[in-house]
Design an enzyme around this catalytic site. Structure first.
Site, short mmCIF file in Angstrom:
data_model
loop_
_atom_site.label_atom_id
_atom_site.label_comp_id
_atom_site.label_asym_id
_atom_site.label_seq_id
_atom_site.Cartn_x
_atom_site.Cartn_y
_atom_site.Cartn_z
N SER A 42 1.25 -0.86 0.23
CA SER A 42 -0.12 -0.27 0.09
C SER A 42 0.99 1.54 -0.15
O SER A 42 1.51 1.56 -1.19
CB SER A 42 -0.67 -0.06 0.95
N ASP A 226 19.40 -8.72 8.03
CA ASP A 226 18.40 -7.80 8.42
C ASP A 226 16.99 -7.34 7.82
O ASP A 226 17.43 -6.93 6.76
CB ASP A 226 19.31 -6.89 8.57
#
Length: 355
Positions: A42, A226
């Protein structure tokens, strides 16, 4: 600072996505930090596309400058779309005294918009329908996928027919894919995109219904461990919702966080298996999880403000994002590529089966 590589996971949340704008703006200051991949849903997909566009077309400082300019342009245009007198007038009333809260909830522009979406469908506009995000996105210099420069981009949308997530990447991460990722069905018509896997034209809605954001593309062993999640929806809200608007807000937050919490629970389980040395010789990745968030700010806002991107709100969100990213870099930069900075066992403490 030594060179470090991270992946970004950008949540969606309408106008609140300007918080991630501020986060990215601050991260782009650090030349020691390389963004290897972006997974966005979005508003997170909009931010990811703007970031990718700049970093894929230029190297080094020029790429970071181009990415920052793209993000500034994107949110300036979004603010212009909603820059009207009613919104500015309502914001001039803030902060609202407690006794006036219910009145504002009933008569705010967001409340009127919410009521209209219950009566009218985007398909009722006939030939007058326009998705306002289309012109904004098409005016951006779109990411150049012809070279290996810049981060990988993953854009998540929800297949209306199947209810399953679809992740668009590389050349498939088009303007239409980003519009699909940000397609709230009570505001916009479903975005139809040819699907090479099914051989049919598939309709897509906002990716937040299926994954907000999608973490699994970032498990690729070729990417860094990460995962830095930029949170838009608050994880914790202490006060008990009592008014209809407060209840609807919390339902919105819980719903759009559900997939993320499920993904984090799965990562927590994998970490337990690694800790118990039960994944020897298994092709399994042990991600390092980080978060950049401001739950205090997000608790001060409502889900309805996601639909009202007034310039004043966007500026406030950007500043908050810059501040949150600055705090993260100051306190957690040394941990990147070494250890988690999110305590997943603590996050899930007290959840599960009672008996």
């Amino acid at each position: 600072m030594d060179k470090k590589h991270i992946n970004l996971a950008l949540q969606g949340g309408g106008a609140h996505g300007a918080f991630a704008w501020g986060v990215l703006d601050r991260l782009l200051d650090e030349d020691w930090l390389t963004i290897s991949a972006i997974s966005g849903t979005s508003a997170g997909a909009l931010n990811g596309a703007a970031l990718k566009a700049g970093l894929s077309r230029h190297e080094g400082l020029a790429g970071r400058r181009a990415a920052r300019e793209n993000l500034d342009y994107l949110w300036a245009r979004i603010g212009q779309i909603s820059d009207n007198r009613i919104v500015r007038w309502m914001h001039s009333l803030m902060p609202v005294p407690h006794g006036m809260g219910r009145l504002v909830e009933l008569f705010s522009p967001a409340a009127w918009l919410d009521n209209l979406t219950r009566l009218f469908s985007p398909y009722d506009y006939g030939p007058f329908y326009v998705n306002p995000l289309g012109p904004v996105l098409r005016e951006l210099p779109w990411p150049d996928f012809s070279n290996r420069r810049g981060p990988q981009l993953f854009v998540a949308a929800t297949n209306v027919r199947t209810g399953r997530i679809r992740v668009f990447t590389n050349a498939a991460a088009t303007v239409d894919a980003v519009m699909a990722s940000a397609c709230l069905p009570n505001l916009f018509r479903a975005v139809e995109i040819p699907d090479p896997e099914t051989g049919r034209l598939e309709a897509f809605w906002d990716g937040g219904f299926a994954s907000n954001p999608a973490l699994f593309p970032l498990y690729d062993p070729r990417l860094p461990r990460d995962i830095v999640i930029v949170n838009i929806n608050p994880l914790l809200r202490e006060g008990l919702p009592r008014t209809p608007a407060q209840i609807a807000d919390r339902v919105n937050e819980v719903s759009f966080n559900a997939s993320l919490m499920a993904d984090l629970r799965a990562i927590n389980f994998v970490k337990k298996l690694f800790a118990e040395d039960r994944l020897q010789n298994r092709a399994m990745k042990n991600p390092l999880v980080h978060m950049i968030l401001d739950d205090v700010l997000m608790n001060d806002l409502t889900a309805r403000s996601k639909l009202m991107p007034a310039p004043g709100l966007l500026a406030r969100m950007k500043l908050a994002g810059q501040t949150a990213a600055d705090t993260f870099l100051r306190d957690q930069a040394d941990a990147l590529n070494k250890r988690d900075t999110v305590d997943l066992p603590a996050l899930f403490a007290g959840s599960g089966i009672i008996g």
